[in-house]
Scaffold this motif. Sequence first.
Motif, PDB file in Angstrom:
ATOM      1  N   ASN A 253       5.934 -60.015  25.613  1.00 49.74           N
ATOM      2  CA  ASN A 253       4.936 -59.249  24.878  1.00 49.74           C
ATOM      3  C   ASN A 253       5.598 -58.296  23.885  1.00 49.74           C
ATOM      4  O   ASN A 253       6.708 -57.817  24.121  1.00 49.74           O
ATOM      5  CB  ASN A 253       4.062 -58.437  25.849  1.00 49.74           C
ATOM      6  N   TRP A 254       4.898 -58.037  22.796  1.00 51.26           N
ATOM      7  CA  TRP A 254       5.412 -57.116  21.792  1.00 51.26           C
ATOM      8  C   TRP A 254       5.299 -55.672  22.279  1.00 51.26           C
ATOM      9  O   TRP A 254       4.307 -55.292  22.893  1.00 51.26           O
ATOM     10  CB  TRP A 254       4.660 -57.287  20.473  1.00 51.26           C
ATOM     11  N   LYS A 255       6.332 -54.876  21.977  1.00 56.24           N
ATOM     12  CA  LYS A 255       6.375 -53.467  22.366  1.00 56.24           C
ATOM     13  C   LYS A 255       6.756 -52.635  21.134  1.00 56.24           C
ATOM     14  O   LYS A 255       7.437 -53.113  20.235  1.00 56.24           O
ATOM     15  CB  LYS A 255       7.412 -53.230  23.467  1.00 56.24           C
ATOM     16  N   ILE A 256       6.350 -51.372  21.134  1.00 57.50           N
ATOM     17  CA  ILE A 256       6.627 -50.486  20.002  1.00 57.50           C
ATOM     18  C   ILE A 256       8.042 -49.928  20.114  1.00 57.50           C
ATOM     19  O   ILE A 256       8.390 -49.260  21.081  1.00 57.50           O
ATOM     20  CB  ILE A 256       5.612 -49.335  19.946  1.00 57.50           C
ATOM     21  N   TYR A 257       8.851 -50.205  19.095  1.00 55.86           N
ATOM     22  CA  TYR A 257      10.217 -49.696  19.027  1.00 55.86           C
ATOM     23  C   TYR A 257      10.276 -48.398  18.216  1.00 55.86           C
ATOM     24  O   TYR A 257      10.925 -47.431  18.615  1.00 55.86           O
ATOM     25  CB  TYR A 257      11.134 -50.746  18.406  1.00 55.86           C
ATOM     26  N   ASN A 258       9.565 -48.377  17.083  1.00 57.84           N
ATOM     27  CA  ASN A 258       9.616 -47.185  16.239  1.00 57.84           C
ATOM     28  C   ASN A 258       8.396 -47.138  15.334  1.00 57.84           C
ATOM     29  O   ASN A 258       7.762 -48.170  15.074  1.00 57.84           O
ATOM     30  CB  ASN A 258      10.883 -47.188  15.380  1.00 57.84           C
ATOM     31  N   VAL A 259       8.061 -45.937  14.867  1.00 58.76           N
ATOM     32  CA  VAL A 259       6.970 -45.739  13.915  1.00 58.76           C
ATOM     33  C   VAL A 259       7.477 -44.822  12.806  1.00 58.76           C
ATOM     34  O   VAL A 259       8.042 -43.771  13.073  1.00 58.76           O
ATOM     35  CB  VAL A 259       5.728 -45.100  14.567  1.00 58.76           C
ATOM     36  N   GLU A 260       7.294 -45.267  11.560  1.00 60.93           N
ATOM     37  CA  GLU A 260       7.650 -44.456  10.399  1.00 60.93           C
ATOM     38  C   GLU A 260       6.378 -44.134   9.622  1.00 60.93           C
ATOM     39  O   GLU A 260       5.582 -45.029   9.338  1.00 60.93           O
ATOM     40  CB  GLU A 260       8.603 -45.206   9.478  1.00 60.93           C
ATOM     41  N   ILE A 261       6.187 -42.874   9.262  1.00 55.84           N
ATOM     42  CA  ILE A 261       5.052 -42.493   8.433  1.00 55.84           C
ATOM     43  C   ILE A 261       5.476 -42.620   6.973  1.00 55.84           C
ATOM     44  O   ILE A 261       6.356 -41.888   6.497  1.00 55.84           O
ATOM     45  CB  ILE A 261       4.588 -41.058   8.741  1.00 55.84           C
ATOM     46  N   LEU A 262       4.857 -43.537   6.259  1.00 52.34           N
ATOM     47  CA  LEU A 262       5.213 -43.796   4.866  1.00 52.34           C
ATOM     48  C   LEU A 262       4.467 -42.873   3.913  1.00 52.34           C
ATOM     49  O   LEU A 262       5.001 -42.487   2.868  1.00 52.34           O
ATOM     50  CB  LEU A 262       4.912 -45.259   4.521  1.00 52.34           C
ATOM     51  N   ALA A 263       3.232 -42.531   4.251  1.00 45.23           N
ATOM     52  CA  ALA A 263       2.424 -41.650   3.404  1.00 45.23           C
ATOM     53  C   ALA A 263       1.328 -41.047   4.263  1.00 45.23           C
ATOM     54  O   ALA A 263       0.886 -41.652   5.242  1.00 45.23           O
ATOM     55  CB  ALA A 263       1.821 -42.426   2.231  1.00 45.23           C
TER      56      ALA A 263
ATOM     57  N   ALA B 171       3.247 -45.465  27.802  1.00 41.60           N
ATOM     58  CA  ALA B 171       4.625 -45.834  28.142  1.00 41.60           C
ATOM     59  C   ALA B 171       4.779 -47.346  28.271  1.00 41.60           C
ATOM     60  O   ALA B 171       5.813 -47.912  27.911  1.00 41.60           O
ATOM     61  CB  ALA B 171       5.045 -45.145  29.434  1.00 41.60           C
ATOM     62  N   ALA B 172       3.723 -48.006  28.761  1.00 38.76           N
ATOM     63  CA  ALA B 172       3.781 -49.458  28.944  1.00 38.76           C
ATOM     64  C   ALA B 172       3.829 -50.213  27.627  1.00 38.76           C
ATOM     65  O   ALA B 172       4.223 -51.381  27.589  1.00 38.76           O
ATOM     66  CB  ALA B 172       2.578 -49.921  29.762  1.00 38.76           C
ATOM     67  N   LEU B 173       3.440 -49.556  26.539  1.00 42.84           N
ATOM     68  CA  LEU B 173       3.428 -50.206  25.227  1.00 42.84           C
ATOM     69  C   LEU B 173       4.732 -49.995  24.470  1.00 42.84           C
ATOM     70  O   LEU B 173       4.891 -50.506  23.365  1.00 42.84           O
ATOM     71  CB  LEU B 173       2.261 -49.678  24.389  1.00 42.84           C
ATOM     72  N   MET B 174       5.651 -49.224  25.042  1.00 44.40           N
ATOM     73  CA  MET B 174       6.913 -48.922  24.377  1.00 44.40           C
ATOM     74  C   MET B 174       8.018 -49.861  24.844  1.00 44.40           C
ATOM     75  O   MET B 174       8.104 -50.212  26.017  1.00 44.40           O
ATOM     76  CB  MET B 174       7.320 -47.468  24.651  1.00 44.40           C
ATOM     77  N   SER B 175       8.893 -50.248  23.911  1.00 45.21           N
ATOM     78  CA  SER B 175      10.015 -51.121  24.264  1.00 45.21           C
ATOM     79  C   SER B 175      11.042 -50.338  25.073  1.00 45.21           C
ATOM     80  O   SER B 175      11.077 -49.099  25.040  1.00 45.21           O
ATOM     81  CB  SER B 175      10.667 -51.678  22.997  1.00 45.21           C
ATOM     82  N   ASP B 176      11.874 -51.056  25.786  1.00 41.10           N
ATOM     83  CA  ASP B 176      12.896 -50.402  26.604  1.00 41.10           C
ATOM     84  C   ASP B 176      13.861 -49.573  25.752  1.00 41.10           C
ATOM     85  O   ASP B 176      14.410 -48.579  26.227  1.00 41.10           O
ATOM     86  CB  ASP B 176      13.691 -51.450  27.398  1.00 41.10           C
ATOM     87  N   ASP B 177      14.060 -49.983  24.483  1.00 39.10           N
ATOM     88  CA  ASP B 177      14.995 -49.277  23.611  1.00 39.10           C
ATOM     89  C   ASP B 177      14.256 -48.444  22.561  1.00 39.10           C
ATOM     90  O   ASP B 177      14.803 -48.136  21.502  1.00 39.10           O
ATOM     91  CB  ASP B 177      15.928 -50.270  22.909  1.00 39.10           C
TER      92      ASP B 177
ATOM     93  N   VAL C 187      -1.062 -55.336  20.214  1.00 35.56           N
ATOM     94  CA  VAL C 187      -0.400 -54.077  20.572  1.00 35.56           C
ATOM     95  C   VAL C 187      -1.221 -52.896  20.073  1.00 35.56           C
ATOM     96  O   VAL C 187      -1.432 -51.907  20.782  1.00 35.56           O
ATOM     97  CB  VAL C 187       1.017 -54.018  19.968  1.00 35.56           C
ATOM     98  N   PHE C 188      -1.744 -53.006  18.843  1.00 32.37           N
ATOM     99  CA  PHE C 188      -2.481 -51.895  18.252  1.00 32.37           C
ATOM    100  C   PHE C 188      -3.874 -51.762  18.859  1.00 32.37           C
ATOM    101  O   PHE C 188      -4.399 -50.651  18.983  1.00 32.37           O
ATOM    102  CB  PHE C 188      -2.540 -52.071  16.742  1.00 32.37           C
ATOM    103  N   ASN C 189      -4.448 -52.884  19.248  1.00 32.42           N
ATOM    104  CA  ASN C 189      -5.730 -52.821  19.958  1.00 32.42           C
ATOM    105  C   ASN C 189      -5.565 -52.061  21.279  1.00 32.42           C
ATOM    106  O   ASN C 189      -6.397 -51.224  21.647  1.00 32.42           O
ATOM    107  CB  ASN C 189      -6.258 -54.231  20.231  1.00 32.42           C
ATOM    108  N   LYS C 190      -4.488 -52.360  21.982  1.00 34.53           N
ATOM    109  CA  LYS C 190      -4.209 -51.671  23.247  1.00 34.53           C
ATOM    110  C   LYS C 190      -3.913 -50.196  23.011  1.00 34.53           C
ATOM    111  O   LYS C 190      -4.316 -49.327  23.794  1.00 34.53           O
ATOM    112  CB  LYS C 190      -3.033 -52.340  23.963  1.00 34.53           C
ATOM    113  N   LEU C 191      -3.214 -49.903  21.924  1.00 36.27           N
ATOM    114  CA  LEU C 191      -2.867 -48.515  21.615  1.00 36.27           C
ATOM    115  C   LEU C 191      -4.128 -47.685  21.379  1.00 36.27           C
ATOM    116  O   LEU C 191      -4.215 -46.532  21.817  1.00 36.27           O
ATOM    117  CB  LEU C 191      -1.968 -48.469  20.387  1.00 36.27           C
ATOM    118  N   LEU C 192      -5.130 -48.271  20.711  1.00 42.74           N
ATOM    119  CA  LEU C 192      -6.386 -47.559  20.478  1.00 42.74           C
ATOM    120  C   LEU C 192      -7.112 -47.287  21.791  1.00 42.74           C
ATOM    121  O   LEU C 192      -7.692 -46.216  21.979  1.00 42.74           O
ATOM    122  CB  LEU C 192      -7.285 -48.377  19.543  1.00 42.74           C
ATOM    123  N   LEU C 193      -7.063 -48.257  22.699  1.00 44.45           N
ATOM    124  CA  LEU C 193      -7.698 -48.062  24.004  1.00 44.45           C
ATOM    125  C   LEU C 193      -6.988 -46.973  24.801  1.00 44.45           C
ATOM    126  O   LEU C 193      -7.627 -46.156  25.469  1.00 44.45           O
ATOM    127  CB  LEU C 193      -7.684 -49.379  24.798  1.00 44.45           C
TER     128      LEU C 193
END
Length: 394
Positions: free
Chosen positions: A249-259, A175-181, A158-164
């Motif tokens: 396939n895995w999709k991105i549901y959420n991203v939290e910035i920890l630091a 948009a294709a990398l994001m989950s429906d929810d 998923v992250f390799n695709k996100l970089l591309l």
Amino acid sequence: MKLKRIIVMLISFVLAFSLAGNVSAASKPLTITVALNGKAVDFGTNLVIVKGKAFVEYGALLKQFGYETEFEKATQTIHAKAEGIQIDMSVGSDQGSINGQTVAIPGEVISLNGQTLVGLRFIGTVSSYKVEWSGKTQTISLTFQGPTDEQKAAVYDVFNKLLLVEAAGDATGLAALMSDDTLMDIKGVEERWKSTKTKTVIENKRIESYTDKVAVAVLTENSTKVSGAFFPDNKSQARYTLHKGADGNWKIYNVEILAVEYTNIPGLFDQAATVPDADKAAIGKVFEDQIKAANEKNVEAYLATLLDFPNKEALKQTLGDLFKNATLAVTVDKWTVVEYNGTDKATLLVSLTTEVDVNGTKSKARGVILNEAGKVGDKWLLNVQASSLSNEQL
């Protein structure tokens, strides 16, 4: 010798029988060692053996695995939540729920001597731990297993695709990398990509938790501006929660910035936006007025520099208390406007030095902040909240 061996065997049989008795007979805690990832955990009287099976008081057990818990007394139901996993289970029930999926849990949640207990092996297994018993050392060992190499590769893909997608500025691909929810603001990210091109390097990654439906990965990302609008280069630690889509396939549901650490603070002042002289002067003047109000302990003048916001009275009280107990000496080292929408919104970048004296105790610091500004009528005002990019004690 034979008689002695028979006596030893008989004693062993009696002990084994007593451990295999009913719940009420097994309430006495045994001397069992629990090792979580090699580190001993002392559950004390919270651990008991029932019919040869280890149980631990639910709160003490789930806390060790990083769960937050709630208990519904009316239904005798435990709700446990950690990153990537939600467990719901009731005392005496044969069925429970893991991430919304029904699972069999016969005998895994019991009530004993006023405590609610949960099977140690059950919680370890559903939390991706390998559970082993050593009769020789009387030790239950739990070792986090996580996903297989193949499963890890599927997550990291998923992250390799996100970089591309980032390199191509491909909004459709995003948009294709994001989950429906997904909880992500896809349009917001797309707009940012339209105005600014960035390059991200993943310096480190690890999978924090993993189930068949939810995976959580923590990444260390180094992002730099390539071209376009204002962007602060930074190194961040981000937690990605992934959901498995209908296509497997895995999709991105959420991203939290920890630091986050901003890596080129001086270079930010080179990213000045083009702003009409009159607006630039007015934005600088309102910030100057705000600094003057702080130095002169003038609450009303300080509030007059701010855009309207809720709970203004609370801030008024806070400022009054601050100015009553502390003396400020704030000076602006340099500033510029780094974002401007052409009409009524702008972002101010400021480097300032602040000296504080509280009852004779003095401190001095230099910081860089971002503050949004808005034009109301013909007057520029500042957002009540500013973002701190750096702070250095002098």
